[in-house]
Design an enzyme around this catalytic site. Structure first.
Site, PDB file in Angstrom:
ATOM      1  N   SER A   1       0.840  -1.194   0.000  1.00 23.52           N
ATOM      2  CA  SER A   1       0.000   0.000   0.000  1.00 23.52           C
ATOM      3  C   SER A   1       0.887   1.262   0.000  1.00 23.52           C
ATOM      4  O   SER A   1       1.671   1.445  -0.915  1.00 23.52           O
ATOM      5  CB  SER A   1      -0.970  -0.052   1.183  1.00 23.52           C
ATOM      6  OG  SER A   1      -2.020   0.856   1.015  1.00 23.52           O
TER       7      SER A   1
ATOM      8  N   ASP B   1      -9.254  -4.362  -6.061  1.00 23.84           N
ATOM      9  CA  ASP B   1      -8.509  -3.485  -5.147  1.00 23.84           C
ATOM     10  C   ASP B   1      -8.515  -2.065  -5.712  1.00 23.84           C
ATOM     11  O   ASP B   1      -7.821  -1.777  -6.685  1.00 23.84           O
ATOM     12  CB  ASP B   1      -7.076  -3.987  -4.986  1.00 23.84           C
ATOM     13  CG  ASP B   1      -6.280  -3.178  -3.967  1.00 23.84           C
ATOM     14  OD1 ASP B   1      -6.780  -2.122  -3.514  1.00 23.84           O
ATOM     15  OD2 ASP B   1      -5.160  -3.603  -3.626  1.00 23.84           O
TER      16      ASP B   1
ATOM     17  N   HIS C   1      -8.191  -5.188  -0.842  1.00 22.06           N
ATOM     18  CA  HIS C   1      -6.922  -4.577  -0.462  1.00 22.06           C
ATOM     19  C   HIS C   1      -6.338  -5.204   0.797  1.00 22.06           C
ATOM     20  O   HIS C   1      -5.166  -4.983   1.113  1.00 22.06           O
ATOM     21  CB  HIS C   1      -7.119  -3.071  -0.246  1.00 22.06           C
ATOM     22  CG  HIS C   1      -5.840  -2.294  -0.124  1.00 22.06           C
ATOM     23  ND1 HIS C   1      -4.891  -2.234  -1.120  1.00 22.06           N
ATOM     24  CD2 HIS C   1      -5.338  -1.550   0.909  1.00 22.06           C
ATOM     25  CE1 HIS C   1      -3.880  -1.486  -0.733  1.00 22.06           C
ATOM     26  NE2 HIS C   1      -4.119  -1.063   0.498  1.00 22.06           N
TER      27      HIS C   1
END
EC number: 3.1.1.74
Length: 213
Positions: free
Chosen positions: A131, A180, A193
């Site tokens: 991320s 995602d 995610h």
């Protein structure tokens, strides 16, 4: 994405990551077989055949978090028993998203890669992140200059910059699961995610191949 477009989503980003931070204490991570949310092997003076420099996602605890990092390390340690893992100590705050990857954290990651090159000259070095941590991988690589040629591979999970190469790194792997929103550049956290632990074995296989195991 323009900053103006990003701002309305920041609260959602932080709130959506409340789940992983809720299960990422060292005790709970061990209960789920994920290992510790903090790894400082390189800073403790260790070297191994593979050194992974890892940056966690926004609001995750420790310096490697729990969603992607620990499952990846566990899978890789089955192939590389002397694996060394060093987490990037940075704030991992929502403010870092506005910077498109925390600037201080990006510099810290580049510093750690250079330290690994100097401290462990015979090791294969892998840059990895999840991320916002994936943003740091991209940012740090651009700060390495010629040192980037010493990096054997990069592995990113839920990568907002998935369409960009990691500068100077030959072997690159991006894990972006279907659905995602972060991988689509929206910064909207969807359930997909939070599922990158399921890619741990594939990530380990990629690294093993890249380092010649």
């Amino acid at each position: 994405m323009r900053l103006f477009d990003l701002l309305p989503l920041l609260a959602l980003f932080g709130n959506s990551l409340a789940f992983p931070t809720g299960v990422s204490s060292d005790i709970e991570s061990r209960q789920f077989g994920l290992g510790s949310s903090t790894r400082n092997d390189l800073n403790d003076g260790k070297c191994g055949s593979v050194v992974v420099i890892f940056a966690r996602g926004t609001t995750e605890l420790g310096n490697v978090g729990s969603v992607a990092g620990p499952p990846f390390f566990t899978a890789l340690e089955k192939k590389v028993p002397d694996l060394v893992v060093q987490g990037v100590d940075y704030t991992a705050s929502i403010g870092g998203i506005i910077q498109l990857g925390d600037r201080a954290g990006s510099a810290k990651m580049a510093e750690l890669v250079k330290k690994a090159v100097d401290q462990c000259p015979d090791s294969a070095i892998v840059m990895s992140g999840y991320s916002q941590g994936a943003m740091l991988v991209h940012n740090a690589a651009k700060q390495l200059g010629d040192v980037s040629s010493k990096v054997t591979a990069s592995v990113t999970f839920g990568d907002p910059f998935q369409r960009q190469d990691v500068a100077g790194v030959e072997n690159q792997k991006v894990f972006c699961n279907v659905g995602d929103g972060v991988c689509l550049g929206t910064f909207v956290i969807t359930p997909a995610h939070l599922t990158y632990g399921s890619d741990a074995n594939a990530a380990a296989d990629f690294v093993a191949q890249a380092v010649g195991l």
